[in-house]
Design an enzyme around this catalytic site. Structure first.
Site, PDB file in Angstrom:
ATOM      1  N   ARG A  76      -7.483  48.346  32.217  1.00 47.02           N
ATOM      2  CA  ARG A  76      -6.167  48.686  31.668  1.00 47.02           C
ATOM      3  C   ARG A  76      -5.607  49.975  32.286  1.00 47.02           C
ATOM      4  O   ARG A  76      -4.919  50.745  31.626  1.00 47.02           O
ATOM      5  CB  ARG A  76      -6.234  48.842  30.141  1.00 47.02           C
ATOM      6  CG  ARG A  76      -6.567  47.578  29.399  1.00 47.02           C
ATOM      7  CD  ARG A  76      -5.400  46.604  29.471  1.00 47.02           C
ATOM      8  NE  ARG A  76      -5.536  45.556  28.483  1.00 47.02           N
ATOM      9  CZ  ARG A  76      -4.994  45.608  27.264  1.00 47.02           C
ATOM     10  NH1 ARG A  76      -4.282  46.621  26.905  1.00 47.02           N
ATOM     11  NH2 ARG A  76      -5.162  44.612  26.433  1.00 47.02           N
ATOM     12  N   ASP A  88      -0.858  39.853  31.955  1.00 51.16           N
ATOM     13  CA  ASP A  88      -1.629  39.817  30.717  1.00 51.16           C
ATOM     14  C   ASP A  88      -2.372  38.500  30.636  1.00 51.16           C
ATOM     15  O   ASP A  88      -1.920  37.490  31.185  1.00 51.16           O
ATOM     16  CB  ASP A  88      -0.720  39.981  29.493  1.00 51.16           C
ATOM     17  CG  ASP A  88      -1.543  40.320  28.257  1.00 51.16           C
ATOM     18  OD1 ASP A  88      -1.935  41.483  28.108  1.00 51.16           O
ATOM     19  OD2 ASP A  88      -1.850  39.406  27.472  1.00 51.16           O
ATOM     20  N   TYR A 139      -6.784  33.961  20.429  1.00 56.05           N
ATOM     21  CA  TYR A 139      -5.370  34.248  20.161  1.00 56.05           C
ATOM     22  C   TYR A 139      -4.605  32.967  19.827  1.00 56.05           C
ATOM     23  O   TYR A 139      -3.711  32.972  18.984  1.00 56.05           O
ATOM     24  CB  TYR A 139      -4.726  34.946  21.367  1.00 56.05           C
ATOM     25  CG  TYR A 139      -5.243  36.358  21.546  1.00 56.05           C
ATOM     26  CD1 TYR A 139      -4.726  37.409  20.796  1.00 56.05           C
ATOM     27  CD2 TYR A 139      -6.266  36.643  22.444  1.00 56.05           C
ATOM     28  CE1 TYR A 139      -5.200  38.697  20.938  1.00 56.05           C
ATOM     29  CE2 TYR A 139      -6.752  37.927  22.600  1.00 56.05           C
ATOM     30  CZ  TYR A 139      -6.220  38.950  21.846  1.00 56.05           C
ATOM     31  OH  TYR A 139      -6.697  40.220  21.981  1.00 56.05           O
ATOM     32  N   ARG A 180       0.108  52.369  29.143  1.00 50.26           N
ATOM     33  CA  ARG A 180       0.892  53.330  28.360  1.00 50.26           C
ATOM     34  C   ARG A 180       0.511  54.793  28.500  1.00 50.26           C
ATOM     35  O   ARG A 180       1.274  55.669  28.164  1.00 50.26           O
ATOM     36  CB  ARG A 180       0.828  52.946  26.880  1.00 50.26           C
ATOM     37  CG  ARG A 180       1.936  52.004  26.499  1.00 50.26           C
ATOM     38  CD  ARG A 180       1.868  51.679  25.039  1.00 50.26           C
ATOM     39  NE  ARG A 180       0.628  50.965  24.731  1.00 50.26           N
ATOM     40  CZ  ARG A 180       0.258  50.627  23.509  1.00 50.26           C
ATOM     41  NH1 ARG A 180       1.003  50.931  22.481  1.00 50.26           N
ATOM     42  NH2 ARG A 180      -0.877  49.976  23.320  1.00 50.26           N
ATOM     43  N   ARG A 215       8.741  50.838  30.535  1.00 50.03           N
ATOM     44  CA  ARG A 215       8.562  50.180  29.249  1.00 50.03           C
ATOM     45  C   ARG A 215       9.811  50.334  28.373  1.00 50.03           C
ATOM     46  O   ARG A 215      10.115  49.472  27.564  1.00 50.03           O
ATOM     47  CB  ARG A 215       7.362  50.827  28.569  1.00 50.03           C
ATOM     48  CG  ARG A 215       6.823  50.096  27.379  1.00 50.03           C
ATOM     49  CD  ARG A 215       5.466  50.673  27.016  1.00 50.03           C
ATOM     50  NE  ARG A 215       4.900  50.034  25.853  1.00 50.03           N
ATOM     51  CZ  ARG A 215       5.033  50.496  24.616  1.00 50.03           C
ATOM     52  NH1 ARG A 215       5.696  51.611  24.390  1.00 50.03           N
ATOM     53  NH2 ARG A 215       4.483  49.847  23.612  1.00 50.03           N
TER      54      ARG A 215
HETATM   55  O1  1CP Z   1      -5.824  46.484  33.509  1.00 47.35           O
HETATM   56  C1  1CP Z   1      -4.635  46.600  33.865  1.00 47.35           C
HETATM   57  O2  1CP Z   1      -4.114  47.684  34.089  1.00 47.35           O
HETATM   58  C2  1CP Z   1      -3.860  45.329  34.148  1.00 47.35           C
HETATM   59  C3  1CP Z   1      -3.030  44.865  33.064  1.00 47.35           C
HETATM   60  C4  1CP Z   1      -3.595  44.180  31.829  1.00 47.35           C
HETATM   61  C5  1CP Z   1      -4.796  43.484  31.618  1.00 47.35           C
HETATM   62  C6  1CP Z   1      -5.965  43.291  32.550  1.00 47.35           C
HETATM   63  C7  1CP Z   1      -2.850  44.102  30.647  1.00 47.35           C
HETATM   64  C8  1CP Z   1      -1.526  44.703  30.440  1.00 47.35           C
HETATM   65  N1  1CP Z   1      -3.530  43.313  29.751  1.00 47.35           N
HETATM   66  C9  1CP Z   1      -4.739  42.938  30.309  1.00 47.35           C
HETATM   67  C10 1CP Z   1      -5.778  42.067  29.744  1.00 47.35           C
HETATM   68  C11 1CP Z   1      -5.776  41.796  28.288  1.00 47.35           C
HETATM   69  N2  1CP Z   1      -4.718  41.526  27.449  1.00 47.35           N
HETATM   70  C12 1CP Z   1      -6.957  41.650  27.531  1.00 47.35           C
HETATM   71  C13 1CP Z   1      -8.345  41.748  28.110  1.00 47.35           C
HETATM   72  C14 1CP Z   1      -8.779  43.152  28.307  1.00 47.35           C
HETATM   73  C15 1CP Z   1      -9.013  43.956  27.063  1.00 47.35           C
HETATM   74  O3  1CP Z   1      -9.784  43.500  26.199  1.00 47.35           O
HETATM   75  O4  1CP Z   1      -8.458  45.052  26.991  1.00 47.35           O
HETATM   76  C16 1CP Z   1      -6.595  41.349  26.216  1.00 47.35           C
HETATM   77  C17 1CP Z   1      -7.517  41.110  25.040  1.00 47.35           C
HETATM   78  C18 1CP Z   1      -5.181  41.265  26.162  1.00 47.35           C
HETATM   79  C19 1CP Z   1      -4.336  40.925  25.006  1.00 47.35           C
HETATM   80  C20 1CP Z   1      -3.351  41.997  24.760  1.00 47.35           C
HETATM   81  N3  1CP Z   1      -2.177  42.151  25.451  1.00 47.35           N
HETATM   82  C21 1CP Z   1      -3.487  43.114  23.921  1.00 47.35           C
HETATM   83  C22 1CP Z   1      -4.688  43.405  23.032  1.00 47.35           C
HETATM   84  C23 1CP Z   1      -4.382  43.000  21.642  1.00 47.35           C
HETATM   85  C24 1CP Z   1      -5.602  43.011  20.782  1.00 47.35           C
HETATM   86  O5  1CP Z   1      -5.994  41.941  20.304  1.00 47.35           O
HETATM   87  O6  1CP Z   1      -6.167  44.097  20.564  1.00 47.35           O
HETATM   88  C25 1CP Z   1      -2.345  43.910  24.076  1.00 47.35           C
HETATM   89  C26 1CP Z   1      -2.005  45.185  23.369  1.00 47.35           C
HETATM   90  C27 1CP Z   1      -1.540  43.283  25.064  1.00 47.35           C
HETATM   91  C28 1CP Z   1      -0.285  43.796  25.648  1.00 47.35           C
HETATM   92  C29 1CP Z   1      -0.493  44.524  26.914  1.00 47.35           C
HETATM   93  N4  1CP Z   1      -1.051  43.977  28.050  1.00 47.35           N
HETATM   94  C30 1CP Z   1      -1.061  44.905  29.066  1.00 47.35           C
HETATM   95  C31 1CP Z   1      -0.467  46.096  28.546  1.00 47.35           C
HETATM   96  C32 1CP Z   1      -0.234  47.355  29.327  1.00 47.35           C
HETATM   97  C33 1CP Z   1      -0.128  45.847  27.209  1.00 47.35           C
HETATM   98  C34 1CP Z   1       0.562  46.796  26.255  1.00 47.35           C
HETATM   99  C35 1CP Z   1       2.003  46.544  26.316  1.00 47.35           C
HETATM  100  C36 1CP Z   1       2.751  47.820  26.181  1.00 47.35           C
HETATM  101  O7  1CP Z   1       2.752  48.336  25.068  1.00 47.35           O
HETATM  102  O8  1CP Z   1       3.320  48.280  27.160  1.00 47.35           O
END
Ligand code: 1CP
Length: 346
Positions: free
Chosen positions: A24, A73, A150, A28, A37
């Protein structure tokens, strides 16, 4: 490739120090990300290749990591299969019509990947061009079980109890869905590889919510199929958070690397995984809130604990949004300043 540390670490070739990146890492905690964003919705940022490219490159330019990871994502796959996915500010992902019964299966398909996810492949191609071989690009997808979490629960959860109960009470339906996700994911990852991804990582963020036998049946058998289908075209990293009890089985899939979280000692993970695979991890992301001298000391301890074996320095899960940029940089810099020869010197 100017900096091929990640590729060498994954293939077991010697490196002068471990490569470092952060799960990640595009997100943010970076002010440059927060600017975009404000202006664009989450899926807009994923769908417009120029934006996905700019966000992917931010941590490479600002933090100096040894690999880029595609900005996207895991939930674009359920979306491509026909489910509505919303990202609600401060609430995380919401799938308003989760799958609960056999009838709901009519709403999802194994899509034509180029029809639905071409924008990801366009982003990958653009990122590769802009990276200009500075560092490798990691593509990724969610593991089938984590995506099912999900698709059934309809939102984030600490336990995904509804998704687990779904698998235990409607196993046939669950396996039909897992099969559909697996087929979609294979085509999706192959598309990323064709577009230029140098490595792919499979995120099984909720693997550790399953016991060892259920992990094999509900998660690992499908991950194994994905790894086999990729067939060594590029190295695959499996990150199944919490599923330390299956490291041996995961190592036997043919993956080149295994991600681990901070709840297992590096030496024990190595014992389970064996010597013929690269380990990746496992700094507790919350420790990045410590003062910088403490971060440096703890990272150095981690590097010693992994020792002079196939290794990629990383966090044990995604970086948190409230981590100061200079703390993230201290993590990365500590690895970059370290050399394997220091193990022998001490
Ligand atoms: O790693 C990186 O920088 C690349 C971008 C990336 C990746 C690899 C994002 C951007 N999401 C992910 C994978 C992801 N998404 C996972 C697997 C990794 C992990 O466990 O952290 C999961 C479970 C998600 C699902 C998801 N999407 C969540 C988690 C929700 C939960 O159940 O806790 C969230 C918050 C998102 C939105 C998201 N995806 C990515 C970002 C930067 C964000 C936040 C959006 C924002 O507020 O800008």
């Amino acid at each position: 490739m100017k900096n091929d540390l990640l590729l060498r670490a994954l293939s077991g070739e010697p490196t002068e120090r471990p490569p470092v990146w952060m799960m990640r890492q595009a997100g943010r905690y970076l002010p440059e990300y927060r600017v975009l964003r404000e202006k664009y919705g989450f899926f807009e940022r994923c769908r417009i290749p120029e934006l996905a490219c700019e966000i992917t490159l931010q941590p490479v330019d600002i933090i100096g990591v040894d690999a880029a990871i595609l900005f996207s994502d895991i939930l674009v796959v359920p979306q491509a299969m026909g489910m509505e996915v919303q990202l609600i500010e401060s609430k995380g992902p919401i799938l308003p019509d989760p799958i609960k019964t056999q009838k709901d299966l009519q709403r999802i398909t194994i899509p034509d990947i180029h029809d639905k996810l071409q924008y990801v492949f366009d982003a990958v191609a653009l990122i590769k061009k802009e990276l200009n071989d500075r560092v490798p690009l990691i593509g990724f997808a969610g593991a089938p079980w984590t995506l099912l979490c999900y698709m059934v629960q309809g939102k984030g959860s600490k336990t995904f109890d509804e998704a687990r109960a779904f698998c235990y009470t409607q196993p046939e339906l669950a396996h039909q869905i897992l099969y559909m996700i697996t087929e979609t994911t294979i085509a999706y990852l192959k598309g990323q590889i064709k577009a230029g991804a140098d490595v792919v990582q499979i995120f099984d963020s909720w693997g550790g919510l399953l016991g060892p036998e259920d992990f094999e049946n509900i998660s690992l058998q499908y991950i194994r199929r994905i790894v086999k289908a990729i067939n060594g075209e590029v190295p695959v990293i499996i990150f199944a958070k919490g599923a330390w009890y299956s490291l041996k089985e995961m190592a036997a899939t043919g993956a080149a690397g295994l991600g681990i979280d901070w709840c297992i000692q590096p030496a024990l993970a190595r014992e389970f995984a064996g010597d013929n695979i690269t380990l990746q991890g496992n700094f507790d992301p919350a420790k990045l809130l410590s003062p910088i001298p403490v971060i440096k000391k703890e990272v150095t301890q981690m590097l010693h604990a992994f020792g002079n074996k196939r290794y990629i320095a990383n966090l044990g899960h995604g970086i948190l949004p409230n981590i100061p940029v200079d703390h993230a940089k201290a993590f990365v810099d500590t690895v970059r300043e370290w050399e394997y020869s220091s193990i022998n010197a001490n």
